[in-house]
Design an enzyme around this catalytic site. Structure first.
Site, short mmCIF file in Angstrom:
data_model
loop_
_atom_site.label_atom_id
_atom_site.label_comp_id
_atom_site.label_asym_id
_atom_site.label_seq_id
_atom_site.Cartn_x
_atom_site.Cartn_y
_atom_site.Cartn_z
N GLU A 49 -3.38 -3.80 10.44
CA GLU A 49 -4.28 -4.53 9.54
C GLU A 49 -5.25 -5.40 10.34
O GLU A 49 -6.44 -5.51 10.00
CB GLU A 49 -3.48 -5.36 8.56
N GLU B 222 5.13 -0.16 5.98
CA GLU B 222 5.67 -1.08 4.98
C GLU B 222 6.50 -0.41 3.90
O GLU B 222 7.46 -0.98 3.39
CB GLU B 222 4.52 -1.89 4.34
#
Length: 271
Positions: free
Chosen positions: A128, A148
């Site tokens: 990210e 995730e």
């Protein structure tokens, strides 16, 4: 050559984040190799403070982000720290809440060119971070991914941004499976700008930095403002955005034109 390296301001004194400014380039390094440069509380705070300073520092025309070593750019959130927090019956910081700004928004809203120099794997929050930067150059052994879904986490920033960067089906496959992709695959989809042998990464990154930082700093900032703030706007609306510095009325615009006419390199002042 005169050494123009400047130490980080006192507010950026952080054991896990190195920050220096030299020749108009702010270089930010996550320095936590024993945890694969994972984002713990101190790293998060240090990165936010470093990018926040670079954003408003007139001596900074470009910002780079990398990690220490060649094993990991950033392994994402510190899962050991999160586990310790859970065992202590304490709450972790939920995205878009807490005392500090959101880290990825802070990077995205640094209105100067930003380059992620991917020296190693970029996973979860590390991926990210890389996506929040404008450009990405990767060593050939690098892998990138959002695991995730395998950890019961959310990838709040990544799940929002990745489908805007990649073809939607490719982005959704990465999100749903949690499987990483190689640097070469990332380059094929336009996710990274270049893939280079790891022993050439620093030199190739510096070459890219020099190609950018030699240009007019106000124009670079203007481009960043317009590209971020006008991302999803209709073209007619984006063209009318009044954001960032106005290069058309600047002394640098006069200098750039005069330097071209006089066949010399421009001397930018950022005004």
């Amino acid at each position: 050559m005169l050494d123009t390296t400047k130490p980080a301001p006192a507010s950026q004194d952080n054991p896990f984040v190195r920050y220096e400014i030299k020749d108009h380039v702010a270089r930010i390094t996550i320095d936590r190799p024993d945890r694969r440069n994972a984002i713990g509380r101190d790293v998060r705070r240090g990165l936010i403070e470093a990018f926040a300073d670079a954003a408003v520092n007139d001596d900074v025309w470009l910002v780079t982000l990398t990690g220490t070593g060649d094993q990991a750019f950033c392994a994402g959130g510190d899962l050991k720290e999160k586990d310790e927090t859970a065992r202590a019956n304490k709450s972790i910081v939920v995205p878009m809440t807490g005392a500090y700004r959101n880290l990825y928004e802070t990077v995205l809203e640094t209105y100067k060119p930003t380059i992620a120099i991917l020296n190693g794997g970029a996973y979860g929050g590390g991926f990210e971070l890389a996506m929040a930067c404008d450009l990405r150059i990767a060593a050939s052994h690098v892998k990138l991914g959002l695991p995730e879904a395998k950890r019961g986490m959310g990838a709040n920033f990544g799940s929002t941004l990745l489908p805007r960067i990649l073809p939607r089906a490719i982005a959704m496959e990465m999100l749903y499976t949690g499987d990483p992709i190689t640097a070469d695959e990332a380059a094929r989809w336009g996710l990274v700008n270049a893939v280079v042998p790891k022993d050439e990464l620093a030199a190739r990154a510096d070459a890219l930095i020099n190609r950018i930082v030699c240009n007019a700093p106000l124009t670079l900032r203007r481009y960043k403002h317009v590209s971020v703030k006008g991302w999803d706007m209709p073209i007619a609306s984006a063209l009318r955005l009044d954001v960032g510095p106005n290069p058309y009325l600047s002394a640098d615009r006069e200098e750039g034109v005069r330097a071209f006419v006089e066949k010399r390199q421009p001397r930018w002042t950022g005004r």
